[in-house]
Scaffold this active site. Structure first.
Site, PDB file in Angstrom:
ATOM      1  N   ALA A  81       0.853  -0.889   0.165  1.00 36.14           N
ATOM      2  CA  ALA A  81       0.259  -0.328   0.154  1.00 36.14           C
ATOM      3  C   ALA A  81       0.737   1.140   0.213  1.00 36.14           C
ATOM      4  O   ALA A  81       0.338   2.099  -0.224  1.00 36.14           O
ATOM      5  CB  ALA A  81      -1.038  -0.251   1.219  1.00 36.14           C
ATOM      6  N   TYR A  82       1.571   1.162   0.506  1.00 34.36           N
ATOM      7  CA  TYR A  82       2.504   2.279   0.671  1.00 34.36           C
ATOM      8  C   TYR A  82       3.680   2.765  -0.727  1.00 34.36           C
ATOM      9  O   TYR A  82       3.470   3.470  -0.819  1.00 34.36           O
ATOM     10  CB  TYR A  82       4.150   1.813   1.616  1.00 34.36           C
ATOM     11  CG  TYR A  82       5.085   3.161   2.347  1.00 34.36           C
ATOM     12  CD1 TYR A  82       4.921   4.080   2.094  1.00 34.36           C
ATOM     13  CD2 TYR A  82       6.198   2.784   1.150  1.00 34.36           C
ATOM     14  CE1 TYR A  82       6.329   4.597   2.639  1.00 34.36           C
ATOM     15  CE2 TYR A  82       7.643   2.922   1.139  1.00 34.36           C
ATOM     16  CZ  TYR A  82       6.871   4.571   1.714  1.00 34.36           C
ATOM     17  OH  TYR A  82       8.530   5.366   1.201  1.00 34.36           O
ATOM     18  N   LEU A  83       4.208   1.396  -1.400  1.00 29.47           N
ATOM     19  CA  LEU A  83       4.761   1.546  -2.829  1.00 29.47           C
ATOM     20  C   LEU A  83       3.215   1.965  -3.432  1.00 29.47           C
ATOM     21  O   LEU A  83       3.836   2.890  -4.728  1.00 29.47           O
ATOM     22  CB  LEU A  83       4.855   0.713  -2.468  1.00 29.47           C
ATOM     23  CG  LEU A  83       6.149  -0.149  -1.995  1.00 29.47           C
ATOM     24  CD1 LEU A  83       7.089  -1.228  -2.450  1.00 29.47           C
ATOM     25  CD2 LEU A  83       7.629   0.851  -2.725  1.00 29.47           C
ATOM     26  N   LYS A 118       3.188   5.704  -2.746  1.00 25.71           N
ATOM     27  CA  LYS A 118       3.877   7.084  -3.252  1.00 25.71           C
ATOM     28  C   LYS A 118       4.317   7.044  -4.174  1.00 25.71           C
ATOM     29  O   LYS A 118       4.401   7.857  -5.175  1.00 25.71           O
ATOM     30  CB  LYS A 118       5.228   6.076  -3.083  1.00 25.71           C
ATOM     31  CG  LYS A 118       6.208   6.450  -1.375  1.00 25.71           C
ATOM     32  CD  LYS A 118       6.486   8.110  -1.063  1.00 25.71           C
ATOM     33  CE  LYS A 118       6.517   8.498  -0.125  1.00 25.71           C
ATOM     34  NZ  LYS A 118       6.951   9.582   0.257  1.00 25.71           N
TER      35      LYS A 118
END
Length: 223
Positions: free
Chosen positions: A130-132, A135
């Site tokens: 989810a972070y990638l 970003k």
């Protein structure tokens, strides 16, 4: 220069604030909690309390007025769930870009993440995936803006080892590798130099290496 940093209490941001203040720049760090102000003052930065998850574009733009450059170094951080990757790592970056445009600040530098441009491999931890994705979505939004002189910096795996002052920096793939936060901050400071324009419009990868930071950044404008 006057430089405003979102995520001003982060481990890279505090290092960057010290470097900018030491060379005579006026630096402000945007933080969510008033209790973080002392650490920013110690680093030579003006603390600005503003929560990017709840603020409006107009609220943030007021803090950016008169800035020569801004840096988005905020992040939901370890221990946060997938929902906050969306609200901080994507939505807050977009809000900060909207505010920069509203305030007339063109120079916009982002601390992103290596791997943000591709779909996470199967088996990736769901929160990290989810972070990638967050970003990557934020980076795509910022790259689409003609009103910003943007640079996106994607470091490899961050460490707290002492900086070496030597890096591998490329507008393309560097391959995977570690890089000390000290050296990430040093590269950011160089990207924010008044006479450094060669990195505008570039998405950069950064790992440890053999090239002195100043040379690595200057080489971007000669390729």
């Amino acid at each position: 220069m006057r430089i405003v940093i979102a995520g001003g209490h982060g481990r890279i941001a505090l290092r960057l604030e010290r470097l900018l203040a030491a060379r005579g720049d006026e630096v402000a760090g945007m933080v969510r909690r008033p209790g973080q102000a002392g650490d920013l003052l110690a680093a030579g930065a003006e603390p600005v309390v503003c929560d990017l998850e709840t603020a409006s574009v107009a609220d943030v733009a007021r803090h950016l007025e008169g800035a020569d450059a801004v840096v988005f170094a905020a992040g939901a951080g370890p221990g946060s769930g997938a929902a906050r990757k969306e609200t901080v790592d994507r939505a807050a970056a977009v809000l900060f870009a909207d505010a920069a445009e509203a305030a007339g600040v063109r120079r916009f530098v982002v601390v992103s993440s290596m791997g943000a441009d591709s779909e996470p491999p199967e088996g990736t931890d769901p929160v990290f995936a989810a972070y990638l994705r967050a970003k990557g979505a934020a980076d795509a939004d910022i790259r689409s803006r003609a009103g910003l002189d943007w640079t996106i910096l994607r470091p490899g795996r961050l460490t707290d080892e002492p900086g070496t002052g030597r890096v591998t920096l490329a507008a393309g793939s560097t391959g995977r590798g570690d890089v000390p936060r000290d050296d990430v901050a040093a590269v950011l400071a160089e990207l924010l130099s008044e006479d450094e324009r060669g990195a505008v419009g570039l998405t950069l990868e950064l790992i440890g290496g053999d090239t002195p930071v100043t040379e690595a950044v200057k080489a971007l404008g000669t390729g």
